[in-house]
Write an enzyme that holds these catalytic residues in place. Sequence first.
Site, PDB file in Angstrom:
ATOM      1  N   ASN A  10       0.872  -1.172   0.000  1.00  0.00           N
ATOM      2  CA  ASN A  10       0.000   0.000   0.000  1.00  0.00           C
ATOM      3  C   ASN A  10       0.913   1.227   0.000  1.00  0.00           C
ATOM      4  O   ASN A  10       1.490   1.567   1.024  1.00  0.00           O
ATOM      5  CB  ASN A  10      -0.908  -0.026   1.238  1.00  0.00           C
ATOM      6  CG  ASN A  10      -1.779   1.219   1.330  1.00  0.00           C
ATOM      7  OD1 ASN A  10      -1.811   2.030   0.404  1.00  0.00           O
ATOM      8  ND2 ASN A  10      -2.480   1.364   2.441  1.00  0.00           N
ATOM      9  N   LYS A  12       0.080   4.204  -0.260  1.00  0.00           N
ATOM     10  CA  LYS A  12      -0.579   5.390   0.321  1.00  0.00           C
ATOM     11  C   LYS A  12      -0.342   6.606  -0.591  1.00  0.00           C
ATOM     12  O   LYS A  12      -0.345   6.441  -1.808  1.00  0.00           O
ATOM     13  CB  LYS A  12      -0.113   5.601   1.769  1.00  0.00           C
ATOM     14  CG  LYS A  12      -0.303   4.317   2.597  1.00  0.00           C
ATOM     15  CD  LYS A  12      -0.117   4.496   4.071  1.00  0.00           C
ATOM     16  CE  LYS A  12      -0.362   3.150   4.768  1.00  0.00           C
ATOM     17  NZ  LYS A  12      -0.283   3.257   6.229  1.00  0.00           N
ATOM     18  N   HIS A  96      -9.773   1.100   4.735  1.00  0.00           N
ATOM     19  CA  HIS A  96      -8.487   1.308   5.409  1.00  0.00           C
ATOM     20  C   HIS A  96      -8.705   2.286   6.573  1.00  0.00           C
ATOM     21  O   HIS A  96      -9.490   3.234   6.461  1.00  0.00           O
ATOM     22  CB  HIS A  96      -7.452   1.855   4.424  1.00  0.00           C
ATOM     23  CG  HIS A  96      -6.068   1.831   5.003  1.00  0.00           C
ATOM     24  ND1 HIS A  96      -5.627   2.780   5.893  1.00  0.00           N
ATOM     25  CD2 HIS A  96      -5.058   0.946   4.862  1.00  0.00           C
ATOM     26  CE1 HIS A  96      -4.390   2.485   6.263  1.00  0.00           C
ATOM     27  NE2 HIS A  96      -4.019   1.371   5.656  1.00  0.00           N
ATOM     28  N   GLU A  98      -7.092   4.691   7.578  1.00  0.00           N
ATOM     29  CA  GLU A  98      -6.876   6.109   7.248  1.00  0.00           C
ATOM     30  C   GLU A  98      -8.111   6.682   6.547  1.00  0.00           C
ATOM     31  O   GLU A  98      -8.439   7.853   6.722  1.00  0.00           O
ATOM     32  CB  GLU A  98      -5.596   6.258   6.410  1.00  0.00           C
ATOM     33  CG  GLU A  98      -4.372   6.051   7.292  1.00  0.00           C
ATOM     34  CD  GLU A  98      -3.172   5.421   6.622  1.00  0.00           C
ATOM     35  OE1 GLU A  98      -3.069   5.458   5.389  1.00  0.00           O
ATOM     36  OE2 GLU A  98      -2.323   4.859   7.351  1.00  0.00           O
ATOM     37  N   GLU A 168      -5.676  -4.749  10.586  1.00  0.00           N
ATOM     38  CA  GLU A 168      -4.635  -3.727  10.753  1.00  0.00           C
ATOM     39  C   GLU A 168      -4.909  -2.937  12.030  1.00  0.00           C
ATOM     40  O   GLU A 168      -5.667  -1.952  12.003  1.00  0.00           O
ATOM     41  CB  GLU A 168      -4.630  -2.773   9.558  1.00  0.00           C
ATOM     42  CG  GLU A 168      -4.276  -3.421   8.246  1.00  0.00           C
ATOM     43  CD  GLU A 168      -3.664  -2.406   7.275  1.00  0.00           C
ATOM     44  OE1 GLU A 168      -2.582  -2.696   6.755  1.00  0.00           O
ATOM     45  OE2 GLU A 168      -4.241  -1.330   7.078  1.00  0.00           O
ATOM     46  N   GLY A 174       2.418   2.331  10.857  1.00  0.00           N
ATOM     47  CA  GLY A 174       3.376   3.411  10.686  1.00  0.00           C
ATOM     48  C   GLY A 174       4.091   3.796  11.972  1.00  0.00           C
ATOM     49  O   GLY A 174       4.743   4.831  12.040  1.00  0.00           O
ATOM     50  N   SER A 214       3.276  -2.092  10.442  1.00  0.00           N
ATOM     51  CA  SER A 214       4.727  -2.152  10.667  1.00  0.00           C
ATOM     52  C   SER A 214       5.354  -3.498  10.311  1.00  0.00           C
ATOM     53  O   SER A 214       6.299  -3.947  10.966  1.00  0.00           O
ATOM     54  CB  SER A 214       5.071  -1.764  12.118  1.00  0.00           C
ATOM     55  OG  SER A 214       4.652  -0.434  12.378  1.00  0.00           O
TER      56      SER A 214
HETATM   57  P1  13P Z   1       2.843   0.403   7.739  1.00  0.00           P
HETATM   58  O1  13P Z   1       3.333  -0.894   7.142  1.00  0.00           O
HETATM   59  O2  13P Z   1       3.581   1.596   7.277  1.00  0.00           O
HETATM   60  O3  13P Z   1       2.707   0.288   9.229  1.00  0.00           O
HETATM   61  O4  13P Z   1       1.330   0.609   7.172  1.00  0.00           O
HETATM   62  C1  13P Z   1       0.432  -0.416   7.290  1.00  0.00           C
HETATM   63  C2  13P Z   1      -0.753  -0.092   6.472  1.00  0.00           C
HETATM   64  O5  13P Z   1      -1.537   0.770   6.806  1.00  0.00           O
HETATM   65  C3  13P Z   1      -0.940  -0.842   5.224  1.00  0.00           C
HETATM   66  O6  13P Z   1      -2.209  -0.600   4.681  1.00  0.00           O
END
Ligand code: 13P
Length: 263
Positions: A10, A12, A96, A98, A168, A174, A214
């Site tokens: 992803n 982002k 997601h 976010e 997640e 992150g 992560s």
């Molecule tokens: P990270 O791997 O940066 O923690 O992000 C996870 C994520 O949100 C994948 O969709």
Amino acid sequence: MTRRPMMAANWKMNKTVREAQDYTAALLPHAADADGVDVAVFAPLTCLSEVARMAEDSQVLAGAQNFYYEDSGAFTGEVSIPMLQDIGVRTVLVGHSERREVFGESDDLVARKTKRAVEAGLLPVVCVGETKEERDGGGMWEKVSGQVRVVMESLDGPGGDALVFAYEPIWAIGTGDTATPEDAQDAIGQMRGLLKELAGDDFAASVRILYGGSVKPGNVAEIMAQEDVDGALVGGASLEVESFVALIEAAGEAASGGEESGD
Ligand code: 13P
């Protein structure tokens, strides 16, 4: 039943078209070598058509990070499933954290989007997960089970290959603060149990559930070794192609050397 592992990047809100081209060109030969692993790249809209074009006829699934459930009309700023299919997109992220937390997407919207993607035959990867406060307050399962239920109730007897779930935990995204493999297995094992209750044995045994938060080359093997974890959805560690390739290779090793779930 053996579930085919999936490793998903992803990106982002990262990468120019040029960066996406370079990454995809480097990824394709490695993905072709990764027998037995489904690879997906969720790219921003500006470079998605290019990723999809380059990945056409490969085993890399070009994926969109967002879309709307109507096919066309007065929905400024949105893109639809037919538009994504038109450029060769094969998978979509839905729900997601976010999108839920920053853009206020509700459970109902997530369910409608999932339903539309399933109807169109575009593989949705449906994300669920709890905040730190919810976990600390003992509310992890209430949150996650509620999110899973709303999605499943919108669907009409889907096959286990019609969608993918991703657990997640928001506190692990992150932050470098990965869930322990046991935490990942605990939540994902419970999700599989709930899916069995909601959609039956065959569905629960065949639907794939990924872990995200992560994940990096140094911790992927122990996460993939968990019985109910079928792959990973990766943000930060997917941005460099070398690191994502290492994750794909680890998934391939888990698939060939890993245990079977015994059914
Ligand atoms: P990270 O791997 O940066 O923690 O992000 C996870 C994520 O949100 C994948 O969709």
